[in-house]
Design an enzyme around this catalytic site. Structure first.
Site, PDB file in Angstrom:
ATOM      1  N   HIS A 192       0.845  -1.188   0.000  1.00  0.00           N
ATOM      2  CA  HIS A 192       0.000   0.000   0.000  1.00  0.00           C
ATOM      3  C   HIS A 192       0.880   1.237   0.000  1.00  0.00           C
ATOM      4  CE1 HIS A 192       1.189  -0.400   4.190  1.00  0.00           C
ATOM      5  NE2 HIS A 192       0.853   0.866   4.383  1.00  0.00           N
ATOM      6  N   ASP A 194       0.663   5.297   1.769  1.00  0.00           N
ATOM      7  CA  ASP A 194      -0.085   6.016   2.805  1.00  0.00           C
ATOM      8  C   ASP A 194      -0.840   7.182   2.169  1.00  0.00           C
ATOM      9  OD1 ASP A 194       1.001   4.276   4.614  1.00  0.00           O
ATOM     10  OD2 ASP A 194       2.537   5.660   5.331  1.00  0.00           O
ATOM     11  N   HIS A 249       4.708   0.212   0.108  1.00  0.00           N
ATOM     12  CA  HIS A 249       5.487  -0.505   1.108  1.00  0.00           C
ATOM     13  C   HIS A 249       4.603  -1.543   1.785  1.00  0.00           C
ATOM     14  CE1 HIS A 249       3.728   3.158   2.858  1.00  0.00           C
ATOM     15  NE2 HIS A 249       3.636   2.504   4.015  1.00  0.00           N
ATOM     16  N   ARG A 259       7.195  -7.672  16.628  1.00  0.00           N
ATOM     17  CA  ARG A 259       7.496  -6.338  16.109  1.00  0.00           C
ATOM     18  C   ARG A 259       6.299  -5.441  16.365  1.00  0.00           C
ATOM     19  NH1 ARG A 259       6.787  -3.518  10.960  1.00  0.00           N
ATOM     20  NH2 ARG A 259       8.407  -1.927  10.758  1.00  0.00           N
TER      21      ARG A 259
END
Length: 322
Positions: A192, A194, A249, A259
């Site tokens: 995607h 942002d 990304h 994470r």
């Protein structure tokens, strides 16, 4: 289209990359030059000596991990009204079938109900600090682009009715069954870009972020616990008339350690008109690449499409000079 399987993705090349590292305490003209270059070539860069106190970061990370360590039934009680609150679901579509656990908050009031762990105060302090960092970076960008009003971008996220978000994403470690294949990974959050103006990202010292500068090629980014990762959003690409790039990304889970990433998405008020200032029309870009629209209009399109679908192309100006 890139097609995914749960463990490895065929037809892709994985090429590690070192993002530009920019020291914000360096000489201002050099900082500006490096930021503009990074936004044009990568759409991403890291910043150090950013001015956000270490204790504010550590307290935010502590309460974040504490939240995700709670029993599922407690986390599900954090329902703050659509789209805010806790969620855990498959993203789905376009090769992004990973599982991600998240907490989405209004950046102007990042609180949760029944707060007994100082979550709200810790996260509010962090959000205010990264908002100031985002404004500083946006003003350096404007100066580097030669925009007379250097607050033209930052003003959007300082208005009281800005639509900025804070999102915690929590990715579990790789399954034990996958540990015999060190090259395998699961997609945690799929491909995607942002949609907002600018993203300030912080993650614990665990790899997972990958960017795609070329179709079919994914570039893993090495995390740096001393840095914030900054990336250009779709709106900033529009407002720079395509000079800055909003790069696709994703996040993968390829570690034996959990994470957690925390993203501040700087966004304008819903009624803000998104258009490139006149100085962005140059001999190299002799017309506006995108037609004007409001953030509300773009946001509606964003949520109506599948993750990974192109949104920004829908607003390209068909009358632009080729």
């Amino acid at each position: 289209m890139v097609v995914a399987s749960p463990n490895s993705i065929l037809g892709e090349r994985i090429i590690p990359i070192d993002l530009p590292m920019i020291d914000l305490s360096a000489e201002k003209s050099m900082v500006i030059k490096l930021i503009v270059k990074a936004c044009e070539e990568y759409g991403f860069f890291n910043v150090i000596n950013h001015g956000v106190p270490h204790d504010i970061i550590s307290k935010m990370e502590e309460v974040g991990f504490d939240f995700f360590a709670k029993p599922m039934e407690q986390k599900k009680l954090v329902a703050l009204g659509n789209p805010f609150g806790y969620g855990c679901k498959n993203i789905g579509f376009n090769g992004d079938m990973g599982e991600v656990e998240y907490l989405l908050l209004n950046a102007n009031a990042p609180s949760i109900p029944n707060d007994s762990s100082n979550f709200s105060s810790s996260v509010s302090a962090y959000t205010e600090a990264v908002k100031e960092l985002a404004c500083e970076i946006l003003e350096l960008m404007a100066e580097g682009l030669g925009v007379p009003d250097t607050s033209i971008f930052s003003t959007f996220i300082t208005q009281l009715d800005n639509d900025s978000l804070l999102r915690f994403n929590h990715y579990p470690p790789k399954d034990c069954k996958d540990r015999d294949n060190s090259n395998s990974y699961n997609v945690g959050f799929g491909e995607h870009s942002d949609p907002q103006i600018l993203t300030i990202l912080r993650s614990n010292d665990v790899a997972g972020l990958q960017i795609s500068l070329q179709h079919g090629v994914w570039n893993p980014v090495t995390p740096d616990p001393a840095a914030f990762c900054v990336n250009v959003g779709d709106l900033l690409e529009v407002m720079t008339n395509g000079r800055f790039v909003s790069v696709r990304h994703r996040a993968v889970t390829n570690s034996y350690k959990s994470r957690m990433s925390v993203a501040y998405f700087g966004a304008p008020p819903l009624d803000a008109c998104i258009v490139a200032p006149s100085v962005m029309v140059t001999p190299n870009r002799p017309s506006l690449l995108f037609k004007p629209f409001t953030w509300a209009e773009y946001k509606k399109v964003t949520y109506s499409l599948r993750l990974g679908d192109s949104r920004i192309d829908l607003f390209k100006n068909c009358t632009q000079i080729e």
